[in-house]
Design a protein around this motif. Sequence first.
Motif, PDB file in Angstrom:
ATOM      1  N   THR A   1       0.845  -1.199   0.000  1.00  0.00           N
ATOM      2  CA  THR A   1       0.000   0.000   0.000  1.00  0.00           C
ATOM      3  C   THR A   1       0.875   1.242   0.000  1.00  0.00           C
ATOM      4  N   GLU A   2       1.923   1.245   0.805  1.00  0.00           N
ATOM      5  CA  GLU A   2       2.855   2.362   0.829  1.00  0.00           C
ATOM      6  C   GLU A   2       3.573   2.509  -0.506  1.00  0.00           C
ATOM      7  N   VAL A   3       3.923   1.391  -1.135  1.00  0.00           N
ATOM      8  CA  VAL A   3       4.564   1.418  -2.452  1.00  0.00           C
ATOM      9  C   VAL A   3       3.626   2.060  -3.467  1.00  0.00           C
ATOM     10  N   GLY A   4       2.372   1.621  -3.492  1.00  0.00           N
ATOM     11  CA  GLY A   4       1.382   2.182  -4.413  1.00  0.00           C
ATOM     12  C   GLY A   4       1.176   3.669  -4.184  1.00  0.00           C
ATOM     13  N   ASP A   5       1.095   4.079  -2.905  1.00  0.00           N
ATOM     14  CA  ASP A   5       0.928   5.502  -2.587  1.00  0.00           C
ATOM     15  C   ASP A   5       2.122   6.321  -3.072  1.00  0.00           C
ATOM     16  N   ALA A   6       3.321   5.790  -2.882  1.00  0.00           N
ATOM     17  CA  ALA A   6       4.527   6.506  -3.314  1.00  0.00           C
ATOM     18  C   ALA A   6       4.551   6.671  -4.833  1.00  0.00           C
ATOM     19  N   ILE A   7       4.185   5.621  -5.554  1.00  0.00           N
ATOM     20  CA  ILE A   7       4.177   5.696  -7.017  1.00  0.00           C
ATOM     21  C   ILE A   7       3.078   6.640  -7.497  1.00  0.00           C
ATOM     22  N   GLN A   8       1.894   6.552  -6.901  1.00  0.00           N
ATOM     23  CA  GLN A   8       0.794   7.430  -7.298  1.00  0.00           C
ATOM     24  C   GLN A   8       1.150   8.903  -7.064  1.00  0.00           C
ATOM     25  N   ALA A   9       1.975   9.191  -6.056  1.00  0.00           N
ATOM     26  CA  ALA A   9       2.393  10.571  -5.799  1.00  0.00           C
ATOM     27  C   ALA A   9       3.258  11.119  -6.932  1.00  0.00           C
ATOM     28  N   CYS A  10       3.858  10.246  -7.713  1.00  0.00           N
ATOM     29  CA  CYS A  10       4.676  10.663  -8.858  1.00  0.00           C
ATOM     30  C   CYS A  10       3.849  10.839 -10.130  1.00  0.00           C
ATOM     31  N   TRP A  11       2.594  10.453 -10.111  1.00  0.00           N
ATOM     32  CA  TRP A  11       1.727  10.403 -11.292  1.00  0.00           C
ATOM     33  C   TRP A  11       1.138  11.757 -11.620  1.00  0.00           C
ATOM     34  N   THR A  12       1.377  12.196 -12.841  1.00  0.00           N
ATOM     35  CA  THR A  12       0.741  13.384 -13.396  1.00  0.00           C
ATOM     36  C   THR A  12       0.176  12.993 -14.754  1.00  0.00           C
ATOM     37  N   PRO A  13      -1.154  12.812 -14.833  1.00  0.00           N
ATOM     38  CA  PRO A  13      -1.734  12.400 -16.118  1.00  0.00           C
ATOM     39  C   PRO A  13      -1.644  13.517 -17.151  1.00  0.00           C
ATOM     40  N   PRO A  14      -1.645  13.172 -18.423  1.00  0.00           N
ATOM     41  CA  PRO A  14      -1.657  14.198 -19.460  1.00  0.00           C
ATOM     42  C   PRO A  14      -2.873  15.108 -19.289  1.00  0.00           C
ATOM     43  N   ALA A  15      -2.702  16.381 -19.586  1.00  0.00           N
ATOM     44  CA  ALA A  15      -3.755  17.378 -19.374  1.00  0.00           C
ATOM     45  C   ALA A  15      -5.028  17.065 -20.146  1.00  0.00           C
ATOM     46  N   ASP A  16      -4.895  16.499 -21.311  1.00  0.00           N
ATOM     47  CA  ASP A  16      -6.055  16.237 -22.161  1.00  0.00           C
ATOM     48  C   ASP A  16      -6.516  14.777 -22.089  1.00  0.00           C
ATOM     49  N   ALA A  17      -6.282  14.108 -20.967  1.00  0.00           N
ATOM     50  CA  ALA A  17      -6.551  12.678 -20.857  1.00  0.00           C
ATOM     51  C   ALA A  17      -8.033  12.330 -20.781  1.00  0.00           C
ATOM     52  N   GLY A  18      -8.870  13.274 -20.391  1.00  0.00           N
ATOM     53  CA  GLY A  18     -10.290  12.963 -20.284  1.00  0.00           C
ATOM     54  C   GLY A  18     -10.543  11.942 -19.192  1.00  0.00           C
ATOM     55  N   ASN A  19     -11.332  10.936 -19.507  1.00  0.00           N
ATOM     56  CA  ASN A  19     -11.695   9.884 -18.561  1.00  0.00           C
ATOM     57  C   ASN A  19     -10.935   8.616 -18.948  1.00  0.00           C
ATOM     58  N   ALA A  20      -9.679   8.522 -18.553  1.00  0.00           N
ATOM     59  CA  ALA A  20      -8.804   7.452 -19.017  1.00  0.00           C
ATOM     60  C   ALA A  20      -8.170   6.710 -17.848  1.00  0.00           C
ATOM     61  N   SER A  21      -7.707   5.500 -18.143  1.00  0.00           N
ATOM     62  CA  SER A  21      -6.949   4.730 -17.157  1.00  0.00           C
ATOM     63  C   SER A  21      -6.072   3.716 -17.881  1.00  0.00           C
ATOM     64  N   VAL A  22      -5.006   3.336 -17.201  1.00  0.00           N
ATOM     65  CA  VAL A  22      -4.146   2.262 -17.682  1.00  0.00           C
ATOM     66  C   VAL A  22      -3.662   1.497 -16.460  1.00  0.00           C
ATOM     67  N   THR A  23      -3.605   0.187 -16.599  1.00  0.00           N
ATOM     68  CA  THR A  23      -3.045  -0.662 -15.558  1.00  0.00           C
ATOM     69  C   THR A  23      -1.710  -1.183 -16.065  1.00  0.00           C
ATOM     70  N   LEU A  24      -0.675  -0.966 -15.261  1.00  0.00           N
ATOM     71  CA  LEU A  24       0.656  -1.461 -15.592  1.00  0.00           C
ATOM     72  C   LEU A  24       0.984  -2.644 -14.694  1.00  0.00           C
ATOM     73  N   SER A  25       1.600  -3.656 -15.265  1.00  0.00           N
ATOM     74  CA  SER A  25       2.114  -4.791 -14.503  1.00  0.00           C
ATOM     75  C   SER A  25       3.632  -4.741 -14.547  1.00  0.00           C
ATOM     76  N   PHE A  26       4.242  -5.033 -13.405  1.00  0.00           N
ATOM     77  CA  PHE A  26       5.696  -4.924 -13.299  1.00  0.00           C
ATOM     78  C   PHE A  26       6.170  -5.740 -12.108  1.00  0.00           C
ATOM     79  N   SER A  27       7.480  -5.977 -12.076  1.00  0.00           N
ATOM     80  CA  SER A  27       8.111  -6.701 -10.973  1.00  0.00           C
ATOM     81  C   SER A  27       9.304  -5.906 -10.481  1.00  0.00           C
ATOM     82  N   PHE A  28       9.527  -5.980  -9.176  1.00  0.00           N
ATOM     83  CA  PHE A  28      10.653  -5.281  -8.552  1.00  0.00           C
ATOM     84  C   PHE A  28      11.784  -6.242  -8.234  1.00  0.00           C
TER      85      PHE A  28
END
Length: 122
Positions: free
Chosen positions: A30-57
């Motif tokens: 949960t802390e990892v997700g919060d830290a990553i989300q704090a770095c997120w700035t969606p494109p200004a013209d994104a509208g109602n969009a989402s993307v799910t990324l899968s990754f491994s550390f």
Amino acid sequence: MKGVARLLAIAGVVLVGGYPSNAAPLDTMTEVGDAIQACWTPPADAGNASVTLSFSFKRDGTLIGPPRPTAIKVDGDADAKKSFVDAATAALQKCLPLNFSPKLAQGVAGNVFSLRFDSPKQ
């Protein structure tokens, strides 16, 4: 006290635009997700969009290979989709390396995680 340290770590992410390498170690996903989300700035013209990324550390807080988009919901053409996915990938990369606690580092390595990045209108 632990909650205060977490809030300061997240505030530092917001202020400097990335995850601070000297921040308190992250203890939970949960802390990892919060830290990553704090770095997120969606494109200004994104509208109602989402993307799910899968990754491994790796244990050192870096990624094993590039993140993969597993679900994309973006109105518009291929360029709009690419722009949104690229912004989410950049947000993830901007936060790295993350500072895992020893216990989390041991359990996180090699597991596949998914995180959803939403536009502000979600």
